[in-house]
Design an enzyme around this catalytic site. Structure first.
Site, short mmCIF file in Angstrom:
data_model
loop_
_atom_site.label_atom_id
_atom_site.label_comp_id
_atom_site.label_asym_id
_atom_site.label_seq_id
_atom_site.Cartn_x
_atom_site.Cartn_y
_atom_site.Cartn_z
N HIS A 28 0.98 -1.27 0.07
CA HIS A 28 -0.10 -0.02 -0.09
C HIS A 28 0.99 1.38 0.08
CE1 HIS A 28 -3.61 2.26 0.81
NE2 HIS A 28 -2.98 3.32 1.39
N CYS A 29 0.80 1.98 -1.03
CA CYS A 29 1.68 3.15 -1.29
C CYS A 29 0.80 4.41 -0.63
CB CYS A 29 1.96 3.50 -2.54
SG CYS A 29 3.14 4.84 -2.82
N PRO A 30 0.96 5.23 0.41
CA PRO A 30 0.40 6.54 0.73
C PRO A 30 0.58 7.58 -0.11
CG PRO A 30 2.47 6.05 1.99
CD PRO A 30 2.33 4.91 1.28
#
Length: 304
Positions: free
Chosen positions: A145-147
């Site tokens: 998951h890439c913020p």
């Protein structure tokens, strides 16, 4: 489970939930920050570097060529970034029935080897699928998951993520080199109102260093047909097999070029992988080609 173990488990669950909520709140902020930094670099490049340094030092024709190349990089950076932000990574819940809708006694393992059921999503988990606590969904071929894109990187948007890293790294190197023109021309004594160029120079070099590491890492993952999550589990499986005098082979690695084609698509010319495209990757994200010499983590392994 003892009282101490229960307390530790509850602490881990609490920390995980707090971290997930923080990422959900931070994601949109980081998207704005990323676009703001791109806007700052573009403004300094077109508003300061080009008219006040490039044109006087290089002339019209070289400047036009350099700026056109820069605009090409900018277009690909923004195209791949926003494609990664807006493209769903792939959620099996959109294609599979809920566990509540299945008849009693039906098991998702009947769908094939490696299938499981997700208790939180109440749907099937195909091979290479993992539950994201931030998105609160299962993601097909989840990498992480890439913020910075406020999204999971998975089956349908991994190509955009990789190309965004590549083009941003090239764009940072290109901008940093261009920023050397005023630094050389002024011999390090730039006008006060141009000191922002020094910040842009340092910023692009810092991002270039970080993205170079990311490019090498994800290039290795694509070449070996692994995700970031799978890499760590595969290392543990390989270490366990080595202790038993056996060899563990990644069942999804089917050769370097076929591995790249599973991410970037089938093509006779590998340069077309770099071109902007909304064409989805081959496959459906639930079934993948297998190496006949490979073994499942839970399956038998052959002796060396």
């Amino acid at each position: 489970m003892t009282l101490m173990e229960q307390a530790c488990y509850m602490c881990v669950v609490c920390v995980d939930r707090c971290f997930s909520v923080a990422l959900r709140v931070l994601g949109p902020v980081l998207v704005c920050v990323a676009n703001g930094l791109v806007g700052l670099v573009v403004y300094m490049y077109l508003g300061v570097l080009m008219p006040e340094y490039m044109l006087p030092m290089l002339g019209m024709c070289p400047t036009v060529v350099i700026v056109c190349f820069g605009l090409f990089l900018l277009f690909n950076i923004l195209f791949n970034y926003w494609s990664c932000v807006l493209t769903r990574p792939g959620w099996p819940g959109h294609y599979l029935p809920s566990t509540d809708d299945l008849e009693e006694g039906v098991d998702f393992q009947d769908y094939g080897e490696g299938w499981r059921a997700c208790k939180r999503c109440k749907t099937g988990k195909p091979p290479r699928t993992h539950h994201c606590s931030v998105c609160r969904r299962c993601v097909m071929k989840m990498d992480h998951h890439c913020p910075w894109v406020n999204n999971c990187v998975g089956f349908y948007n991994y190509r955009y993520f990789c190309l965004f890293i590549v083009y941003t790294a090239v764009g940072c190197a290109y901008t940093a080199l261009t920023c050397l023109l005023p630094l050389v021309a002024s011999r390090g004594r730039m006008p006060a109102h141009h000191q922002t160029l020094v910040f842009v120079f340092v910023l692009t070099l810092s991002i270039l260093f970080a993205l170079t590491l990311f490019m090498l890492w994800h290039g290795y993952l694509v070449a070996t047909n692994q995700t970031t999550i799978e890499f760590y589990s595969n290392r543990m499986d390989a270490a366990d097999a080595k202790k038993r005098g056996q060899q563990w082979i990644n069942p999804y690695s089917v050769g370097m070029r076929p591995n790249f084609e599973q991410v970037f698509g089938m093509s006779r010319n590998v340069l077309t992988w770099l071109l902007p495209s909304w064409r989805p990757p081959p496959g459906d994200g639930m079934d993948f080609p297998l190496n006949p010499s490979g073994q499942w983590a839970t399956g038998e392994m052959r002796a060396v």
